[in-house]
Design an enzyme around this catalytic site. Structure first.
Site, short mmCIF file in Angstrom:
data_model
loop_
_atom_site.label_atom_id
_atom_site.label_comp_id
_atom_site.label_asym_id
_atom_site.label_seq_id
_atom_site.Cartn_x
_atom_site.Cartn_y
_atom_site.Cartn_z
N ASP A 101 -4.36 32.56 9.36
CA ASP A 101 -5.47 31.62 9.53
C ASP A 101 -5.38 31.01 10.92
O ASP A 101 -4.41 30.35 11.26
CB ASP A 101 -5.37 30.54 8.44
CG ASP A 101 -6.57 29.59 8.44
OD1 ASP A 101 -7.56 29.89 9.13
OD2 ASP A 101 -6.48 28.57 7.74
N GLU A 121 -9.85 34.26 9.43
CA GLU A 121 -8.87 34.35 8.35
C GLU A 121 -8.83 35.76 7.80
O GLU A 121 -9.87 36.39 7.67
CB GLU A 121 -9.34 33.49 7.17
CG GLU A 121 -8.79 32.12 7.08
CD GLU A 121 -9.37 31.43 5.85
OE1 GLU A 121 -8.95 31.78 4.73
OE2 GLU A 121 -10.24 30.58 6.02
MG LIG Z 1 -8.84 28.49 10.29
#
Ligand SMILES: [Mg+2]
Length: 369
Positions: free
Chosen positions: A10, A105
């Site tokens: 992420d 992500e």
């Molecule tokens: Mg993020």
């Protein structure tokens, strides 16, 4: 049993970080990525801006009250997409099993990785180092035996950190895990859980499958498994999409009026994709996900291609008005898409609306998390 090694990567405050990279003189200042408009909401907030309580999906009006000195920048989705592709290429050097969730992500299955690196924590460290070297941006990673746990873990050492949950540590980790950390548990579900005396995933384990079904519908089955750290969903490499779409999942469940404030920037993003891909579209679909994970879709099909961004916005607004109002409804996701695609340049003059039957369908819970 075969143990998998899943990494959830992420990017940290992605849109805002890209903007800061482009304009390094803004470093240290609170930066907000948002369209300018009376009803617009924040797309991304830098970590400095978060210190003032700003967060994505907050209305820009509120943000300007809380932090008038923040620098407000309009989003550059084209650039974010370029960077996203660059990151995807880094992933591909380690595995073919890449499942992007959004521009910033992705899940990776590195059980067998191209570089034959034995430990997934080392794969994650290398990927994050590659991302930093090639894009100048930081990413966080979660390493776990499944997608559910990897996603929670990537949030644990944010920003610019990683956290591993090997199988032998899962039970203890879940024992004290606050329920709000479970993907899919929004405000409404959480209140219900608290009323039942549950506060951690460990508390959830005391309930039978049948009880959870009664309280939470089909999502109850999923909760039963998650409380035990079970999630068999494979990492699904993405395929070419037949429809072009964009959507946003909110950090908390909100009423329809508030969530529909995202339409202008979703519309702009979608229209940018349509023009860049040099296609025309004849249909527009609105997708909503309720707090209890029902998916509601509405679509409109026209006899000629959408002429401009304004017509796309208009269609989306029409579809929003067709959602029946139930005052206690809360929503966690809003998206729009276009379909009936064809290459741009084919002239058509008519602009008539033909309406599709509204459809409402139950969501596949496995998609929800
Ligand atoms: Mg993020």
């Amino acid at each position: 049993m075969h143990v998998r090694k899943i990494i959830h990567i992420d990017m940290d405050a992605f849109y805002a970080s890209v903007e800061l990279r482009e304009q390094p003189q803004l470093r240290g200042k609170p930066v907000v990525v948002a369209w300018d408009g009376p009803r617009s909401v924040i797309c991304a907030a830098s970590y400095e801006a978060r210190r003032f309580g700003l967060h994505s999906a907050m209305s820009v009006a509120t943000a300007k009250r809380l932090c008038p000195q923040a620098v407000y920048i309009a989003p550059h989705f084209d650039l974010y997409r370029q960077v996203s592709q660059q990151i995807h290429q880094i992933f591909a050097q380690y595995t073919d099993l890449i499942e992007p969730l959004s521009l910033d992500e992705a899940y990776l299955d590195v059980t067998r990785n191209h570089q034959h690196i034995p430990y997934a924590v080392d794969v994650a460290r290398r990927i994050r180092a590659d991302i930093a070297a090639q894009t100048g941006l930081t990413a966080s990673a979660g390493i776990a035996p499944n997608k559910f746990l990897a996603k929670i873990a990537s949030d644990w050492r944010k920003p610019n950190g990683q956290f591993a949950l090997p199988p032998q540590k899962v039970a203890a980790f879940l024992e004290t895990l606050p329920l709000a950390k479970i993907p899919g548990v929004g405000k409404v579900t959480l209140q219900k859980m608290n009323a039942l005396g549950m506060h951690t995933a460990g508390d959830l384990r005391a309930f039978e499958r049948g009880e959870l079904l009664n309280h939470f519908g089909r999502y109850g089955y999923r909760l039963y498994d998650l409380a035990r750290g079970n999630d068999e969903r494979p990492v699904k490499p993405s395929r070419e999409r037949l429809q072009i779409s964009t959507e946003i999942t909110l950090p908390e469940d909100l009423p329809l009026a508030e969530i529909s404030r995202h339409l202008p920037h979703l519309g702009d993003d979608l229209w940018e994709q349509v023009t860049r891909k040099k296609i025309q579209a004849r249909s527009v679909t609105l997708k909503l996900k309720t707090a209890d994970f029902r998916i509601i879709t509405r679509s409109l099909t026209y006899s000629s291609a959408l002429p401009d961004a304004a017509s796309l916005q208009q269609a989306a607004a029409t579809l929003i008005r067709r959602i029946p109002r139930q005052h206690d409804d809360a929503f966690r996701l809003i998206g729009i898409g276009v379909g009936h695609l064809m290459p741009a340049g084919q002239q058509q003059s008519l602009w008539h609306e033909e309406e599709n039957e509204p459809q409402t369908s139950e969501s596949d819970q496995s998609e929800a998390v």
